[in-house]
Design a protein around this motif. Structure first.
Motif, PDB file in Angstrom:
ATOM      1  N   LEU A 100      68.467  77.464  24.014  1.00 35.77           N
ATOM      2  CA  LEU A 100      68.372  76.318  23.105  1.00 35.77           C
ATOM      3  C   LEU A 100      67.960  76.804  21.714  1.00 35.77           C
ATOM      4  N   CYS A 134      64.576  67.770  20.667  1.00 31.76           N
ATOM      5  CA  CYS A 134      65.471  68.405  21.629  1.00 31.76           C
ATOM      6  C   CYS A 134      64.702  68.679  22.914  1.00 31.76           C
ATOM      7  N   PHE A 177      70.518  71.823  27.847  1.00 28.36           N
ATOM      8  CA  PHE A 177      69.652  71.299  26.802  1.00 28.36           C
ATOM      9  C   PHE A 177      70.386  70.217  26.020  1.00 28.36           C
TER      10      PHE A 177
END
Lengths: 822, 335
Positions: free
Chosen positions: B225, B278, B299
């Motif tokens: 990510l 996120c 993710f």
């Protein structure tokens, strides 16, 4: 929420860590810090003063005339209105030009009732220390006059402001103790017990008040009640008042201050009832009877519903459970006995009532987060332990009574250490995982290969820790996410799935802006009632918002065009010529006339969504913009490779659905499959007038406004964006001009067809270049002037070919009743 | 006759030299070389000469003709050059006078940033998907691990519709829709319009634009990510940036983060800017999308488009985006 470092110091030693680092570390591991402030900064310039003389003001009964030594070597005359000022006192003195902490105003040298006054003697309230404003603050100090007040009182504190939104999932972080636990774990320091150094004097038997929670139907997991006698209500200790003020609370009296202080300390709200005013006395925790009422301690009469949890005595509601106490049983100066409530209420129930009543309190904000029921007991014990100092003489006369007999049913989560490393993307060995989790209160027991059984502490078990990923988060944040080195993902090469509608749309937007010179507008999906009224859109069938931002914005638009017409009208107030376009969704309730249906899911249906590209043009002068906009439409269709199969006027029903368009000056386009692509035309005269775009109807003026709409789904289905090359003609074209004299009612399309019918093989292209009406023509007729390009792939055409073609045109004209001119 | 020829030549040459422009030169040409010109007439009189005299005199006249023609040509070139010089000199051209105005349209700044982001993410193998703006409660909440009791469902945040549906409060419903439709592995972005019941002022809007991103594959980690976010931010901002990940709570991710960017626009400010929430897709969300959380991880992230545009161009009032005012829109005409 404000965290006081002075307060945290009760539980963990952090004195050697700078506040900025503390704030950074909290932000990176636990909760977002919004800022750091230093309390007492405003008090830096307040000094100790000594009242050398104090006498009556000769011209005012309630004022005193004093001489103050502020350490400057000069005695200052100060007029003071406080009743308690007296000679020999040490007081807090605000010199001329120094800001008074509470409001920042600076005393000036001036006269009060004829006598000069230089500076001001401050009350606790003026210093921002408490609500006490009955008199000046008298200092108990041997420090010399002129000493800064901050050297005398323990006023300086550093406050860390936590963004409440960042801890909504952490019920354990709504008091100082929870943060102390986090910080102790983070810095690997010992954490003192919440009750350390306190003596809990609780009798094992004695006076209790009956409590029944059966009516709460599970919404009250715990109810600890405690009877306290020999209460003398008065001010709480100065240190407690100062801590409360520093975190933004108002001190009231010792009992209420203690409950508030515990709330900021442990995060558990408690409530003290005046036992003498509880009927029965008894406590029932139950849902309210619909329509019953109670007066909360803010003086408001509250109407209750069947979903509101209330605390009742023998006569009725005395508190809104977990939200606010009732006025009738509140503690005040007359109170001598108290029933302490330290309970646990269901988060959803508290939130629902607090939302419904628009009544949010520090207490409801905490219960909403799902508090740990174990905390109720600890807090009640701490209340008793601290009572000795806060309300000397008061004592518990019975045991802690809890009819729920709540016990923590320990929660366990399975944790596989390879999973931790895989999710974080960095190797974490078992020892480090253990090292992060145990200081936070988790206990780990090995269970099979590379895996653990993790026991969750009660304060983390109500809400945020339930699955393995939650524990991975604990390890990750303690390891610190910013220590994880970035790593490119490994993934298969995949062809992109491109949504043709989106690809097309991106291109069409560019055509509109860069080819056609229009400006793109974004309007709200809500249709303003005022605009509806102007456009005459009253009776339509709309999807409506039940909780609109404003009552005039409750309709969700069916079509994109009306809002764009609003933008057009606005801009035409400032410009002479405007061209706008918008791409967006229109929503039709699923019972819509077109019979089109929205997506369905388990009996529920979405409204039918239309995806439209709309454009408008208006001009204040020059020719009306219809022809130009029609050209825009044709350009768009040409880009899409769409041939209009039929262009016609809207039927009556179709016109009714487009009330903003002129019913007789709007062209509706249909595809070969019979679907409606959209329309282009002049605005309805009523619409044009309502939007003040009716330039041509005004004296000596031309201009006007036109609009177009393209249904993007229909356009996509009809589009032929793949094309085939045609060889450039080897033989030249022969241009022929044809002028047809026809009745007004004859459509251009009829002549266009005739031109092709006359010789489909030779007609390469044809174009209407003029429509002539006026002098030289009979009334009611028009001349349609075409340029036709004849040509062949096999040879150069000669005059005979042209003559033959013209003969054929003449024959067809005769057959079809048209006249060929010239 | 030779005298006559000499005097003709002399007067012709004098006339040619005296001709000031093309017209005068034409007159000279016709009066000496034309059908009734002096030299032409003289040539006709050749017959009156003796046979012996003729060839010599004829040659004299022809030579005179050729000489005159050459002189006329020379004069013509000179006159043209003079005329051209004069014309060039006499131009009323004004280098500062602007041309005819070509109406140039503009794309809305949100459209522009959307197209730009789509290009960046397509480069990373993400494809562009959409979802309905009027959404089922299921996709907006339940499927995203936001249970019925969650505060996010309160009417104060969500616009509820008369038909029981709602206006989506984020682009995240597209996560589950995309999983259901395309399965895994999956790389998808979904820019679009969202709604929150919020009072409008210079920094708040009830209508806003987000871009959702989702990557699902075998063994996707937080390290992945961070890498993808750093890569895309470098593309978007046009330079290498420092990012930091810190805890943030969103029900549909676990763990969840806020991603901060240090001095995103290179102004030299030592400041972290909160740019995008996120996290790792919550197992319940993967399950709602029909995927096995033991087999797949992923993710997701969300990017506020107005905010990005506002920071980039220094826009201070968020209401300008939906104001429809040309004086605002016209400023975004650069390609």
């Amino acid at each position: 929420m404000l965290l006081s470092l002075r307060w945290l110091a009760r539980y963990v030693d952090l004195a050697d860590i700078e506040a900025t680092r503390l704030a950074d570390d909290l932000t990176m591991t636990t909760a977002e810090v919004e800022g750091i402030e230093t309390s007492g900064a405003a008090l830096r310039d307040i000094v100790v003063g000594f009242v050398v003389e104090c006498g009556k003001h000769p011209d005012a009964d309630k004022l005193s005339l004093t001489k103050i030594d502020d350490g400057s070597g000069e005695l200052l005359q100060v007029v003071c209105g406080a009743p308690n000022v007296a000679q020999g006192q040490k007081i807090a003195f605000c010199r001329v030009g120094v800001a008074v902490p509470i409001d920042g105003k600076k005393p000036k040298k001036g006269k009060i009732r004829g006598y000069e006054s230089v500076g001001m003697i401050c009350s606790s309230r003026e210093l921002g220390l408490s609500d006490e404003h009955e008199g000046i603050l008298v200092l108990d100090t041997d420090k010399a006059p002129g000493t800064p007040l901050t050297d005398v009182l323990p006023l300086s504190d550093t406050l860390i402001e936590i963004d409440n939104k960042s801890v909504t999932h952490r019920p354990d972080l709504w008091g100082h103790y929870g943060f102390a636990r986090e910080l102790a774990a983070m810095y690997r320091r010992p954490l003192r017990d919440a009750l350390e150094g306190l003596k809990v004097a609780l009798p094992t038997s004695g006076e209790t008040v009956p409590v029944d929670v059966s009516g709460a139907r599970g919404a009250c997991a715990r109810y600890c009640a405690l009877v306290v006698q020999d209460v003398v209500v008065g001010p709480s200790p100065a240190w407690m008042q100062q801590l409360l003020v520093s975190v933004g609370a108002r001190p009231r009296n010792n009992i209420v201050d203690l409950t508030n202080w515990l709330q900021f300390d442990l995060g558990q709200p408690t409530h003290a009832f005046d036992l003498g005013r509880l009927h029965g006395p008894r406590i029932d925790v139950r849902y309210a009877e619909p329509g019953s009422t109670m007066r909360t301690l803010d003086g408001e009469q509250r109407e209750l519903g069947a979903f509101d949890l209330v605390i009742c005595d023998a006569q009725g509601p005395v508190a809104l459970a977990g939200i606010m106490g009732g006025e009738g049983s509140m503690v005040d100066e007359r109170t001598t006995s108290v029933l302490l409530e330290s309970a646990n209420f269901d988060a959803v129930t508290v939130r629902r009532t607090s939302m419904r009543l628009g009544l949010r309190s520090d207490s409801s904000a905490r219960f909403e987060k799902s508090l740990d029921p174990a905390l109720a007991e600890v807090t009640a014990k701490k209340f008793i332990a601290m009572l000795a100092e806060v309300a000397p003489g008061a004592r518990a006369t019975g045991p802690l009574h809890d009819p729920t007999a709540w016990r923590y049913d320990e929660k366990h989560v399975h944790l596989r250490s390879p999973r931790v490393s895989a999710l974080l993307g960095v190797p974490i060995d078992e020892a480090s995982a253990r090292g992060f989790l145990e200081p936070l209160g988790f206990s780990l027991r090995e269970k099979g290969y590379e895996s653990f059984d993790v026991a969750v502490p009660s304060w983390r078990a109500t809400k945020d820790i339930a699955i393995e990923e939650d524990l991975v988060e604990e390890v990750g944040r303690c390891f610190r996410y910013d220590s994880i080195p970035p790593q490119a993902p490994r993934a298969e090469v995949q062809a992109l799935v491109r949504d043709p509608e989106l690809v097309l749309l991106e291109k069409l937007r560019m055509v509109c802006a860069y080819d056609l010179g229009m400006h793109e507008v974004y309007n709200y999906s809500f249709l303003d009632d005022a605009l509806c009224a102007r456009l005459g859109l009253e009776g339509e069938d709309y999807v409506e918002v039940t909780n609109a931002i404003a009552s005039h914005l409750r309709r969700v638009r069916r079509d994109v065009l009306p809002s764009l017409l609003g933008s057009l009208a606005d801009n035409m107030q400032r410009h002479d010529e405007v061209a706008l376009f918008e791409v967006g969704m229109g929503y039709r309730p699923h019972r819509d006339i077109e019979g089109a249906m929205g997506e369905e899911r388990q009996g529920q249906r979405l409204p039918f969504e239309v995806h439209q590209l709309v454009a408008v043009r208006a001009r204040r002068s020059a020719a009306p913009p219809y022809a130009r906009l029609r050209g825009d439409y044709e350009a768009l269709l040409a880009r899409l490779g769409i041939a209009v199969h039929e262009a016609r006027l809207p039927t009556e029903a179709e016109a009714r659905a487009l009330p903003w368009m002129h019913p007789r000056r709007t062209a509706l386009f249909l595809t070969k499959a019979g679907a409606t692509l959209g329309y282009v035309g002049d605005l309805h005269p009523k619409t044009a007038r309502a939007l003040e775009l009716d330039y041509s109807s005004r004296a000596g003026s031309v201009g006007g406004a036109a609009a177009l709409c393209l249904d993007l789904r229909v356009a996509l289905a009809a589009a032929h964006t793949d094309l085939r090359y045609e060889p450039v003609p080897k033989f030249p074209s022969q241009p022929v001009d044809l002028a047809f004299l026809v009745e007004e009612a004859v459509p251009v399309a009829d002549l266009a067809r005739l031109i092709v019918d006359a010789n489909a093989k030779f007609v390469r292209r044809h174009k209407l270049f003029e429509v002539y009406r006026g002098p030289g023509l009979p009334a009611g007729k028009k001349s349609l002037n075409f340029r036709v390009e004849l040509g062949s792939d096999k040879r150069t055409l000669n005059t005979e070919d042209e003559e033959r073609y013209l003969d054929r045109v003449r024959v067809l004209c005769k057959e079809r009743g048209f006249e060929l001119r010239g | 006759m030779p005298e006559q020829l000499r005097s003709i030549i002399a007067s012709a040459h004098e006339a040619a030299r005296g001709a000031a422009d093309a017209a005068a030169l034409a007159v000279v040409e016709s009066s000496f070389l034309g059908k009734k010109g002096a030299l032409t007439l003289l040539l006709r009189e050749l017959g009156s000469l003796s046979k012996e005299e003729r060839p010599a005199f004829g040659k004299l006249v022809n030579d005179a003709k050729l000489a005159l023609e050459a002189l006329l040509d020379e004069r013509r070139v000179a006159i043209e050059a003079t005329a051209l010089a004069a014309a060039l000199e006499a131009s009323d051209f004004d280098a500062t006078e602007p041309g005819l105005e070509v109406p140039c349209g503009t794309l809305h700044p949100i459209t522009q940033i959307t197209h730009e982001l789509v290009r960046v993410f397509e480069g990373l193998g993400f494809f562009w998907a959409t979802g309905p703006e009027v959404e089922f409660e299921h996709y907006n909440f339940d499927a995203l691990n936001i249970p019925a009791s969650h505060p996010a469902r309160d009417t104060q945040d969500t616009f509820w519709l008369s038909d029981g549906n709602l206006l989506r409060t984020h682009t995240s419903p597209v996560q589950v829709r995309a999983m259901q439709r395309f399965g895994a592995p999956l790389r998808v972005i979904a820019p679009g319009r969202c709604f929150r019941n919020e009072a409008v002022d210079a920094t708040h809007e009830h209508t806003f634009y987000q871009m959702e991103g989702l990557m699902i594959d075998r063994d996707i980690s937080i390290a992945n990510l961070i890498h993808v976010m750093k890569t895309c931010l470098r593309e978007i901002l046009g330079r290498e940036v420092r990012v930091r990940l810190r805890p943030g709570f969103f029900p549909f991710v676990e763990p969840g983060f806020e991603l901060d960017v240090h001095d995103p626009f290179g102004t030299g400010a030592d400041r972290w800017l909160e740019l995008l929430p996120c996290g790792m897709v919550h197992p319940n969300v993967l399950r709602a999308g029909g995927l096995d959380p033991e087999a797949w991880t992923g993710f997701a992230f969300g990017l506020g488009l107005q905010r990005l545009v506002m920071i980039r161009y220094g826009i201070t009032d968020i209401r300008d985006f939906t104001g429809g005012d040309l004086r605002f829109l016209e400023q975004f005409g650069r390609v």
